[in-house]
Motif scaffolding. Structure first.
Motif, PDB file in Angstrom:
ATOM      1  N   GLU A   1       0.823  -1.195   0.000  1.00  0.00           N
ATOM      2  CA  GLU A   1       0.000   0.000   0.000  1.00  0.00           C
ATOM      3  C   GLU A   1       0.866   1.257   0.000  1.00  0.00           C
ATOM      4  O   GLU A   1       1.871   1.318   0.709  1.00  0.00           O
ATOM      5  N   THR A   2       0.471   2.251  -0.784  1.00  0.00           N
ATOM      6  CA  THR A   2       1.121   3.563  -0.729  1.00  0.00           C
ATOM      7  C   THR A   2       0.090   4.596  -0.305  1.00  0.00           C
ATOM      8  O   THR A   2      -1.007   4.649  -0.876  1.00  0.00           O
ATOM      9  N   LEU A   3       0.428   5.370   0.714  1.00  0.00           N
ATOM     10  CA  LEU A   3      -0.441   6.480   1.125  1.00  0.00           C
ATOM     11  C   LEU A   3      -0.036   7.698   0.307  1.00  0.00           C
ATOM     12  O   LEU A   3       1.149   8.029   0.236  1.00  0.00           O
ATOM     13  N   VAL A   4      -1.003   8.347  -0.324  1.00  0.00           N
ATOM     14  CA  VAL A   4      -0.704   9.493  -1.181  1.00  0.00           C
ATOM     15  C   VAL A   4      -1.338  10.754  -0.593  1.00  0.00           C
ATOM     16  O   VAL A   4      -2.549  10.793  -0.362  1.00  0.00           O
ATOM     17  N   PHE A   5      -0.489  11.737  -0.326  1.00  0.00           N
ATOM     18  CA  PHE A   5      -0.973  13.026   0.156  1.00  0.00           C
ATOM     19  C   PHE A   5      -0.753  14.067  -0.931  1.00  0.00           C
ATOM     20  O   PHE A   5       0.385  14.227  -1.402  1.00  0.00           O
ATOM     21  N   GLY A   6      -1.798  14.759  -1.332  1.00  0.00           N
ATOM     22  CA  GLY A   6      -1.664  15.926  -2.198  1.00  0.00           C
ATOM     23  C   GLY A   6      -1.694  17.146  -1.298  1.00  0.00           C
ATOM     24  O   GLY A   6      -2.729  17.490  -0.733  1.00  0.00           O
ATOM     25  N   LEU A   7      -0.524  17.761  -1.128  1.00  0.00           N
ATOM     26  CA  LEU A   7      -0.419  18.885  -0.194  1.00  0.00           C
ATOM     27  C   LEU A   7      -0.542  20.193  -0.958  1.00  0.00           C
ATOM     28  O   LEU A   7      -0.029  20.317  -2.072  1.00  0.00           O
ATOM     29  N   PRO A   8      -1.192  21.191  -0.362  1.00  0.00           N
ATOM     30  CA  PRO A   8      -1.283  22.483  -1.039  1.00  0.00           C
ATOM     31  C   PRO A   8       0.106  23.061  -1.295  1.00  0.00           C
ATOM     32  O   PRO A   8       1.039  22.805  -0.542  1.00  0.00           O
ATOM     33  N   GLY A   9       0.217  23.852  -2.377  1.00  0.00           N
ATOM     34  CA  GLY A   9       1.527  24.333  -2.801  1.00  0.00           C
ATOM     35  C   GLY A   9       2.136  25.400  -1.920  1.00  0.00           C
ATOM     36  O   GLY A   9       3.358  25.536  -1.856  1.00  0.00           O
ATOM     37  N   ASN A  10       1.304  26.157  -1.217  1.00  0.00           N
ATOM     38  CA  ASN A  10       1.868  27.159  -0.326  1.00  0.00           C
ATOM     39  C   ASN A  10       2.719  26.462   0.716  1.00  0.00           C
ATOM     40  O   ASN A  10       2.256  25.543   1.393  1.00  0.00           O
ATOM     41  N   PRO A  11       3.972  26.888   0.853  1.00  0.00           N
ATOM     42  CA  PRO A  11       4.875  26.150   1.753  1.00  0.00           C
ATOM     43  C   PRO A  11       4.350  25.988   3.176  1.00  0.00           C
ATOM     44  O   PRO A  11       4.466  24.918   3.764  1.00  0.00           O
ATOM     45  N   VAL A  12       3.763  27.037   3.724  1.00  0.00           N
ATOM     46  CA  VAL A  12       3.288  26.916   5.108  1.00  0.00           C
ATOM     47  C   VAL A  12       2.095  25.957   5.174  1.00  0.00           C
ATOM     48  O   VAL A  12       1.979  25.145   6.094  1.00  0.00           O
ATOM     49  N   SER A  13       1.231  26.035   4.154  1.00  0.00           N
ATOM     50  CA  SER A  13       0.078  25.114   4.119  1.00  0.00           C
ATOM     51  C   SER A  13       0.567  23.676   4.075  1.00  0.00           C
ATOM     52  O   SER A  13       0.054  22.802   4.778  1.00  0.00           O
ATOM     53  N   GLY A  14       1.562  23.436   3.229  1.00  0.00           N
ATOM     54  CA  GLY A  14       2.100  22.087   3.103  1.00  0.00           C
ATOM     55  C   GLY A  14       2.711  21.609   4.416  1.00  0.00           C
ATOM     56  O   GLY A  14       2.508  20.470   4.835  1.00  0.00           O
ATOM     57  N   LEU A  15       3.427  22.519   5.067  1.00  0.00           N
ATOM     58  CA  LEU A  15       4.066  22.162   6.339  1.00  0.00           C
ATOM     59  C   LEU A  15       3.017  21.832   7.402  1.00  0.00           C
ATOM     60  O   LEU A  15       3.142  20.854   8.143  1.00  0.00           O
ATOM     61  N   VAL A  16       1.965  22.660   7.475  1.00  0.00           N
ATOM     62  CA  VAL A  16       0.906  22.409   8.470  1.00  0.00           C
ATOM     63  C   VAL A  16       0.247  21.053   8.201  1.00  0.00           C
ATOM     64  O   VAL A  16       0.033  20.259   9.122  1.00  0.00           O
ATOM     65  N   CYS A  17      -0.030  20.762   6.929  1.00  0.00           N
ATOM     66  CA  CYS A  17      -0.623  19.459   6.600  1.00  0.00           C
ATOM     67  C   CYS A  17       0.331  18.326   6.950  1.00  0.00           C
ATOM     68  O   CYS A  17      -0.088  17.262   7.411  1.00  0.00           O
ATOM     69  N   PHE A  18       1.609  18.552   6.714  1.00  0.00           N
ATOM     70  CA  PHE A  18       2.581  17.519   7.075  1.00  0.00           C
ATOM     71  C   PHE A  18       2.512  17.246   8.573  1.00  0.00           C
ATOM     72  O   PHE A  18       2.422  16.098   9.012  1.00  0.00           O
ATOM     73  N   GLU A  19       2.550  18.312   9.367  1.00  0.00           N
ATOM     74  CA  GLU A  19       2.562  18.144  10.833  1.00  0.00           C
ATOM     75  C   GLU A  19       1.285  17.477  11.324  1.00  0.00           C
ATOM     76  O   GLU A  19       1.326  16.619  12.206  1.00  0.00           O
ATOM     77  N   LEU A  20       0.141  17.879  10.757  1.00  0.00           N
ATOM     78  CA  LEU A  20      -1.139  17.380  11.272  1.00  0.00           C
ATOM     79  C   LEU A  20      -1.498  15.979  10.768  1.00  0.00           C
ATOM     80  O   LEU A  20      -2.167  15.225  11.474  1.00  0.00           O
ATOM     81  N   PHE A  21      -1.063  15.632   9.560  1.00  0.00           N
ATOM     82  CA  PHE A  21      -1.531  14.369   8.965  1.00  0.00           C
ATOM     83  C   PHE A  21      -0.408  13.421   8.565  1.00  0.00           C
ATOM     84  O   PHE A  21      -0.488  12.231   8.809  1.00  0.00           O
ATOM     85  N   VAL A  22       0.630  13.965   7.919  1.00  0.00           N
ATOM     86  CA  VAL A  22       1.670  13.063   7.402  1.00  0.00           C
ATOM     87  C   VAL A  22       2.518  12.512   8.547  1.00  0.00           C
ATOM     88  O   VAL A  22       2.803  11.322   8.602  1.00  0.00           O
ATOM     89  N   ARG A  23       2.883  13.370   9.484  1.00  0.00           N
ATOM     90  CA  ARG A  23       3.708  12.905  10.604  1.00  0.00           C
ATOM     91  C   ARG A  23       3.016  11.790  11.406  1.00  0.00           C
ATOM     92  O   ARG A  23       3.627  10.746  11.670  1.00  0.00           O
ATOM     93  N   PRO A  24       1.731  11.974  11.785  1.00  0.00           N
ATOM     94  CA  PRO A  24       1.068  10.865  12.490  1.00  0.00           C
ATOM     95  C   PRO A  24       0.994   9.592  11.646  1.00  0.00           C
ATOM     96  O   PRO A  24       1.142   8.493  12.173  1.00  0.00           O
ATOM     97  N   ALA A  25       0.795   9.747  10.336  1.00  0.00           N
ATOM     98  CA  ALA A  25       0.737   8.554   9.474  1.00  0.00           C
ATOM     99  C   ALA A  25       2.086   7.846   9.458  1.00  0.00           C
ATOM    100  O   ALA A  25       2.161   6.618   9.603  1.00  0.00           O
ATOM    101  N   LEU A  26       3.158   8.616   9.327  1.00  0.00           N
ATOM    102  CA  LEU A  26       4.497   8.005   9.323  1.00  0.00           C
ATOM    103  C   LEU A  26       4.786   7.347  10.673  1.00  0.00           C
ATOM    104  O   LEU A  26       5.408   6.283  10.741  1.00  0.00           O
ATOM    105  N   GLY A  27       4.328   7.984  11.737  1.00  0.00           N
ATOM    106  CA  GLY A  27       4.502   7.393  13.067  1.00  0.00           C
ATOM    107  C   GLY A  27       3.801   6.045  13.147  1.00  0.00           C
ATOM    108  O   GLY A  27       4.357   5.073  13.655  1.00  0.00           O
ATOM    109  N   ARG A  28       2.593   5.977  12.636  1.00  0.00           N
ATOM    110  CA  ARG A  28       1.829   4.728  12.673  1.00  0.00           C
ATOM    111  C   ARG A  28       2.527   3.638  11.857  1.00  0.00           C
ATOM    112  O   ARG A  28       2.650   2.496  12.307  1.00  0.00           O
TER     113      ARG A  28
END
Ligand code: AMP
Ligand code: MG
Length: 405
Positions: free
Chosen positions: A295-322
């Motif tokens: 399985e591959t988890l695919v995240f389409g993150l918004p292009g604005n750097p801060v938006s992408g970073l916030v999405c990373f912190e809120l969703f990608v980091r917990p997913a990677l932790g899991r």
């Protein structure tokens, strides 16, 4: 629109821990242990000297001093050959085994070498109180053969690496490192080693997201920049699907060239959600691809750097932790007091950059921020402050939720 909590639940439902694998110890830093570990040794393996000095019989020193014959010298790694009998001592270095017969160590600082008598080296020891067992670490006091030393689920730090080395585990079962691919999309992007031409900007998100992934302990592949063109996007996304997680930056908003969702659908990446009720980060896209490799988890993150970073912190980091077998990653939010009054207005729950201090309870200052295109202000930030939707004025000292970044 999905709430952040609902979206996170969906992400975590799809993020399953990777199958544990036997891994060389030197590759395991930052990973999570997936087995119970027991000791195959006693530590220390023998009664050992904790100082450089003389192994003695305490009864010889009741007068507070003694002139003793020196039997031999034992360095760490050597074994004593002689038993200590009354009137004698053995010179023993730190870590070496205590000879039979001796029941205490007198440190070298209390010793004075005397001239030999009939070829026998002698030493004068002065130590007013010598207790049995002094300066000796008994066999097995730190660890016994068969003792449980580490539990499944513990995160491997340098300390755990040391303990695993001590009990002879040159390889251990761990949740494997996750692989992350990062693809930046946008016709306006040039690589950071170039001078942007008219209408162009440098690719911030590629390097930023690669670094964010590496910092979680994942491996990361930079797929560089894809043009806003379907064939190029498809070819590059298919490469990214070889990883456990694919991060696509840009192309998920509502512009005419936001092609990512359509291309992902053609490839067969199943959309789980698109758009979340949050600011910044609303255009977030999430989906799952079932490929031959898994399985591959695919995240389409918004292009604005801060938006992408916030999405990373809120969703990608917990997913990677899991994926990595960690549970704690979803509990990074805590309460802090605002250090200054602040008015927040916005139609969506907002994640505002802030600076946490080290006081107890922690206090946080909202930073003067120009919005999601303003990455510069984030160099001073170490937290995101969560403000609910609506307009509200907060007095200094009021409690707000924050998460560390
Ligand atoms: P998009 O999500 O593609 O609509 O992009 C939103 C905004 O973020 C636009 O102003 C883009 O120019 C900018 N942007 C997109 N990708 C990047 C990137 N990799 N680095 C820096 N800015 C970007
Ligand atoms: Mg774009």
């Amino acid at each position: 629109l999905l709430s952040v909590a609902q979206a996170l639940t969906l992400v975590l439902e799809h993020a399953k821990p990777k199958a544990p694998a036997l891994t060389a110890l030197r590759e395991t830093l930052g990973l999570v242990l997936a087995e119970e570990v027991v000791s195959d040794i006693d530590s220390p393996p023998h009664d050992k000297a904790t100082v450089d000095g003389y192994a003695v019989i305490t009864a010889d020193l009741v007068a507070g001093h003694a002139d003793l014959g020196v039997l031999e010298e034992v360095a760490a790694g050597q074994l004593p050959q002689k038993e200590v009998s009354p009137g004698f001592a053995t010179r023993v270095m730190t870590g070496a085994p205590i000879p039979r017969g001796a029941d205490a160590m007198v440190m070298i600082e209390r010793a004075e070498t005397l001239p030999p008598v009939a070829g026998q080296p002698r030493v004068l020891l002065r130590e007013t109180t010598v207790a049995a067992g002094q300066n000796i670490m008994r066999r097995g006091v730190a660890l016994r053969h068969g003792d449980h030393v580490l539990s499944a689920g513990c995160e491997i730090r340098p300390i755990e690496i040391g303990v695993l080395a001590e009990v002879g585990r040159a390889s251990v079962r761990v949740y494997p490192r996750s692989s992350v691919s990062v693809l930046a999309t946008g016709d306006e992007l040039v690589s950071c080693n170039r001078q942007p031409g008219p209408g162009q900007i440098r690719n911030i998100n590629g390097p930023l997201l690669v670094a964010a992934a590496l910092r979680t302990g994942a491996t990361a592949i930079d797929l560089e920049i894809a043009r806003d063109e379907k064939h190029e996007l498809r070819e590059r996304i298919e490469r990214g699907l070889q990883s456990d997680v694919l991060l696509i930056s840009g192309g998920v908003s509502a512009g005419v060239l936001d092609l990512a969702p359509a291309v992902l659908a053609v490839i067969g990446v199943r959309q789980v959600f698109h758009k979340v009720d949050m600011k910044p980060g609303k255009p977030l896209w999430f989906g799952v691809y079932e490929g031959e490799r898994g399985e591959t988890l695919v995240f389409g993150l918004p292009g604005n750097p801060v938006s992408g970073l916030v999405c990373f912190e809120l969703f990608v980091r917990p997913a990677l932790g899991r994926l990595a077998g960690k549970d704690q990653e979803t509990h990074r939010t805590f309460v802090a007091e605002l250090s200054v009054p602040f008015t927040h207005r916005g139609d969506r729950p907002t994640y505002h950059p802030g600076r946490l201090d080290s006081s107890q309870p922690p206090r946080v200052e909202p930073l003067a921020w120009q919005g999601s295109g303003d990455l510069q202000t984030l160099t001073r930030a170490n937290a995101l402050i969560h403000f609910p939707a609506g307009e509200q004025s907060y007095a200094a000292g009021l409690e707000v939720d924050v998460s560390r970044i």
